[in-house]
Design a protein around this motif. Structure first.
Motif, PDB file in Angstrom:
ATOM      1  N   GLY A 105       3.116  14.258  -2.065  1.00 25.64           N
ATOM      2  CA  GLY A 105       2.710  14.821  -3.352  1.00 25.64           C
ATOM      3  C   GLY A 105       1.474  15.671  -3.144  1.00 25.64           C
ATOM      4  N   ARG A 106       0.424  15.402  -3.928  1.00 26.56           N
ATOM      5  CA  ARG A 106      -0.836  16.142  -3.785  1.00 26.56           C
ATOM      6  C   ARG A 106      -1.901  15.309  -3.086  1.00 26.56           C
ATOM      7  NH1 ARG A 106      -1.861  17.710  -9.738  1.00 26.56           N
ATOM      8  NH2 ARG A 106      -3.953  17.968  -8.899  1.00 26.56           N
ATOM      9  N   MET A 107      -1.503  14.171  -2.514  1.00 27.67           N
ATOM     10  CA  MET A 107      -2.430  13.229  -1.915  1.00 27.67           C
ATOM     11  C   MET A 107      -2.329  13.261  -0.388  1.00 27.67           C
ATOM     12  SD  MET A 107      -2.644   9.155  -2.818  1.00 27.67           S
ATOM     13  CE  MET A 107      -0.966   9.267  -3.333  1.00 27.67           C
ATOM     14  N   THR A 108      -3.460  13.155   0.296  1.00 30.48           N
ATOM     15  CA  THR A 108      -3.493  13.033   1.744  1.00 30.48           C
ATOM     16  C   THR A 108      -3.771  11.572   2.080  1.00 30.48           C
ATOM     17  OG1 THR A 108      -4.314  15.281   1.994  1.00 30.48           O
ATOM     18  CG2 THR A 108      -4.612  13.804   3.862  1.00 30.48           C
ATOM     19  N   VAL A 109      -2.935  11.001   2.949  1.00 35.91           N
ATOM     20  CA  VAL A 109      -3.008   9.581   3.281  1.00 35.91           C
ATOM     21  C   VAL A 109      -3.066   9.417   4.791  1.00 35.91           C
ATOM     22  CG1 VAL A 109      -1.813   7.366   3.064  1.00 35.91           C
ATOM     23  CG2 VAL A 109      -1.646   9.024   1.228  1.00 35.91           C
ATOM     24  N   ALA A 110      -3.941   8.546   5.280  1.00 35.20           N
ATOM     25  CA  ALA A 110      -3.990   8.199   6.707  1.00 35.20           C
ATOM     26  C   ALA A 110      -3.151   6.945   6.913  1.00 35.20           C
ATOM     27  CB  ALA A 110      -5.419   7.955   7.153  1.00 35.20           C
ATOM     28  N   LEU A 111      -2.299   6.983   7.933  1.00 33.54           N
ATOM     29  CA  LEU A 111      -1.434   5.846   8.249  1.00 33.54           C
ATOM     30  C   LEU A 111      -1.616   5.443   9.697  1.00 33.54           C
ATOM     31  CD1 LEU A 111       1.930   7.141   6.717  1.00 33.54           C
ATOM     32  CD2 LEU A 111       0.315   5.553   5.663  1.00 33.54           C
ATOM     33  N   ARG A 112      -1.585   4.144   9.957  1.00 37.44           N
ATOM     34  CA  ARG A 112      -1.550   3.669  11.333  1.00 37.44           C
ATOM     35  C   ARG A 112      -0.237   4.116  11.958  1.00 37.44           C
ATOM     36  NH1 ARG A 112      -3.384  -1.434   8.788  1.00 37.44           N
ATOM     37  NH2 ARG A 112      -5.621  -1.546   9.177  1.00 37.44           N
ATOM     38  N   ARG A 113      -0.236   4.260  13.271  1.00 34.85           N
ATOM     39  CA  ARG A 113       0.972   4.726  13.964  1.00 34.85           C
ATOM     40  C   ARG A 113       2.153   3.787  13.749  1.00 34.85           C
ATOM     41  NH1 ARG A 113       0.771   9.131  17.927  1.00 34.85           N
ATOM     42  NH2 ARG A 113      -1.095  10.209  17.254  1.00 34.85           N
ATOM     43  N   ASN A 114       1.928   2.472  13.739  1.00 42.04           N
ATOM     44  CA  ASN A 114       3.049   1.553  13.551  1.00 42.04           C
ATOM     45  C   ASN A 114       3.657   1.702  12.160  1.00 42.04           C
ATOM     46  OD1 ASN A 114       0.671   0.211  12.440  1.00 42.04           O
ATOM     47  ND2 ASN A 114       1.962  -1.601  12.241  1.00 42.04           N
ATOM     48  N   VAL A 115       2.851   2.030  11.183  1.00 43.96           N
ATOM     49  CA  VAL A 115       3.368   2.252   9.828  1.00 43.96           C
ATOM     50  C   VAL A 115       4.155   3.561   9.792  1.00 43.96           C
ATOM     51  CG1 VAL A 115       2.726   2.633   7.421  1.00 43.96           C
ATOM     52  CG2 VAL A 115       1.521   0.909   8.776  1.00 43.96           C
ATOM     53  N   ALA A 116       3.609   4.614  10.389  1.00 45.21           N
ATOM     54  CA  ALA A 116       4.305   5.899  10.430  1.00 45.21           C
ATOM     55  C   ALA A 116       5.620   5.790  11.198  1.00 45.21           C
ATOM     56  CB  ALA A 116       3.412   6.961  11.051  1.00 45.21           C
ATOM     57  N   ARG A 121       0.835  -1.210   0.000  1.00 49.36           N
ATOM     58  CA  ARG A 121       0.000   0.000   0.000  1.00 49.36           C
ATOM     59  C   ARG A 121       0.868   1.258   0.000  1.00 49.36           C
ATOM     60  NH1 ARG A 121      -2.498   2.724   4.694  1.00 49.36           N
ATOM     61  NH2 ARG A 121      -4.077   4.109   3.881  1.00 49.36           N
ATOM     62  N   LEU A 122       1.911   1.272   0.833  1.00 49.84           N
ATOM     63  CA  LEU A 122       2.805   2.433   0.856  1.00 49.84           C
ATOM     64  C   LEU A 122       3.445   2.660  -0.507  1.00 49.84           C
ATOM     65  CD1 LEU A 122       4.769   2.395   4.221  1.00 49.84           C
ATOM     66  CD2 LEU A 122       2.881   3.853   3.540  1.00 49.84           C
ATOM     67  N   ARG A 123       3.916   1.591  -1.118  1.00 46.94           N
ATOM     68  CA  ARG A 123       4.545   1.722  -2.445  1.00 46.94           C
ATOM     69  C   ARG A 123       3.546   2.232  -3.480  1.00 46.94           C
ATOM     70  NH1 ARG A 123       7.431  -3.210  -0.710  1.00 46.94           N
ATOM     71  NH2 ARG A 123       9.616  -2.652  -0.509  1.00 46.94           N
ATOM     72  N   GLU A 124       2.307   1.746  -3.411  1.00 52.16           N
ATOM     73  CA  GLU A 124       1.274   2.205  -4.351  1.00 52.16           C
ATOM     74  C   GLU A 124       0.982   3.695  -4.188  1.00 52.16           C
ATOM     75  OE1 GLU A 124      -1.976  -0.423  -3.502  1.00 52.16           O
ATOM     76  OE2 GLU A 124      -1.149  -2.039  -4.734  1.00 52.16           O
TER      77      GLU A 124
END
Length: 85
Positions: A66-77, A36-39
């Motif tokens: 970029g121009r996209m806003t993404v929500a990430l779980r804390r462990n991913v961040a 998902r991160l790579r995509e």
């Protein structure tokens, strides 16, 4: 002599502060999370900005890449290390 800023986890970046992705600990992520991160375009050298940090129950963070806003779980961040620009 000017020292480069120390890398820090994306989840610890001050809000609205632009940073560059230094490293991503792919081995800490489950394969679907890494895919998902790579995509979404997360890779070393990309610029990212932390927009929001949920405070209850260590909820997700929202960031702009970029121009996209993404929500990430804390462990991913936490697996993403950045340096401030």
């Amino acid at each position: 002599m000017v020292l480069a800023p120390a890398p820090l986890p994306l989840e610890s970046l001050p809000l609205r502060r632009r940073a560059t992705i230094a490293t991503i600990a792919w081995e800490l992520l489950a394969p679907p999370e890494a895919r998902r991160l790579r995509e979404f375009g997360f890779e070393e050298g990309m610029h990212v900005e932390l927009l929001h940090r949920a405070t209850l129950f260590r909820g997700p963070v929202a960031c702009r890449i970029g121009r996209m806003t993404v929500a990430l779980r804390r462990n991913v961040a936490a697996a993403i290390t950045v340096t401030t620009d």
